[in-house]
Design a protein around this motif. Structure first.
Motif, short mmCIF file in Angstrom:
data_model
loop_
_atom_site.label_atom_id
_atom_site.label_comp_id
_atom_site.label_asym_id
_atom_site.label_seq_id
_atom_site.Cartn_x
_atom_site.Cartn_y
_atom_site.Cartn_z
N SER A 27 0.83 -1.20 0.00
CA SER A 27 0.00 0.00 0.00
C SER A 27 0.87 1.25 0.00
N SER A 28 0.23 2.36 -0.31
CA SER A 28 0.92 3.65 -0.33
C SER A 28 0.01 4.68 0.33
N THR A 29 0.61 5.56 1.14
CA THR A 29 -0.15 6.58 1.87
C THR A 29 -0.54 7.73 0.95
N ILE A 30 -1.77 8.19 1.11
CA ILE A 30 -2.28 9.34 0.34
C ILE A 30 -2.40 10.55 1.27
N ILE A 31 -1.79 11.65 0.88
CA ILE A 31 -1.86 12.89 1.66
C ILE A 31 -2.32 14.02 0.74
N PRO A 33 -5.89 12.50 2.79
CA PRO A 33 -6.72 11.32 2.51
C PRO A 33 -7.87 11.67 1.56
N GLU A 54 -7.49 -3.81 5.03
CA GLU A 54 -6.07 -3.45 5.15
C GLU A 54 -5.19 -4.48 4.45
N GLU A 59 -6.64 1.40 3.60
CA GLU A 59 -6.80 1.86 4.98
C GLU A 59 -7.88 2.93 5.03
N GLY A 73 -6.90 6.57 3.69
CA GLY A 73 -5.54 7.01 3.99
C GLY A 73 -4.47 6.26 3.23
N LYS A 74 -4.77 5.01 2.85
CA LYS A 74 -3.83 4.20 2.06
C LYS A 74 -4.59 3.46 0.97
N LEU A 77 -0.54 -0.02 -3.80
CA LEU A 77 0.57 0.69 -4.44
C LEU A 77 0.37 0.83 -5.95
N THR A 95 -7.06 8.35 -9.47
CA THR A 95 -7.02 7.62 -8.20
C THR A 95 -8.40 7.53 -7.55
#
Length: 232
Positions: A27-31, A33, A54, A59, A73-74, A77, A95
């Motif tokens: 997974s990859s975090t998105i900022i 969210p 998860e 997430e 939040g995630k 990837l 996305t």
């Protein structure tokens, strides 16, 4: 193993030797969210199975301010990689639409299977398939030496490394430079050779037959000449 299967393997976290064997998607975090609107029933269902999600690289956060909103939040990837490829080609962001489709798919599966994890989710498979094709290295793309090594290594894992899924060639034989420096070789004249072969077929056998005649079987042409001489 084709390029899509290689991407599927690369999408999972490496399993520890003493792990439970349950695969987890990278997974990859998105900022910041992503804010996704869902129904209250869908929100409760997603909250009940958030641990299951998860494992799929998703997430979710559930803010108390709204009963019809979730924050992502995630994401897997491969979703982020697809987004980067689209933006690099000057296209719009994808996305959020992919995540919304992924959540709808998971809600339907949770309602019917109760959280039983089966094969790779369909949404993830479609993203990987798109990445395997549209995100592939194209002709005239500049590669570093390290990227070239990785490409050859990835191709060596494929069962059919010589073409893509659409049948287009992915590699070609290199030219022999030593041979190119030699003088130009004259190609055989196939048309002339065919004419020679036909001529031999028509006349060669007859000529061979005349040479093999014996004296006891004189040639008709000789007999005709001898008769003409006798008449004179």
């Amino acid at each position: 193993m084709d390029s899509l299967n290689v991407k599927e393997l690369d999408s999972y976290e490496k399993q520890a030797p003493q792990s439970s064997g349950r695969k987890k998607l990278l997974s990859s975090t998105i900022i910041p969210p992503l804010a996704i609107t869902v129904s209250e029933g869908q929100r409760r269902l997603l909250r009940s199975y958030h641990k299951h999600l998860e494992d799929l690289g998703l997430e979710l956060l559930f803010p108390d301010a709204s009963d019809a909103l979730i924050l992502v939040g995630k994401v897997p990837l491969c979703f982020v990689e697809r987004e980067a490829n689209e933006l690099r080609r000057g296209r719009s962001t994808v996305t959020k639409s992919i995540v919304e489709e992924f959540i709808r798919e998971q809600v339907e599966l949770l309602q019917t299977t109760g959280g039983i994890q089966g094969t790779l989710p369909l949404t993830v498979q479609k993203v990987l398939a798109s990445q395997a094709c549209h995100g592939a290295i194209k002709f005239n793309d500049c590669l570093s030496l390290e990227e070239s090594y990785r490409l050859i290594e990835a191709l060596s894992l494929c069962q059919l490394p010589f073409q893509c899924a659409h049948g287009r060639p992915s590699m070609l034989p290199l030219a022999d430079l030593d041979h190119l420096e030699q003088e130009k070789q004259v190609k055989p004249n196939l048309a002339k050779l065919r004419k020679m072969a036909r001529a031999w077929h028509l006349f060669g056998k007859a000529e061979g037959c005349d040479k093999s005649r014996t004296c006891s079987s004189p040639c008709p042409l000789v007999n005709h000449h001898e008769k003409k001489t006798a008449d004179l």
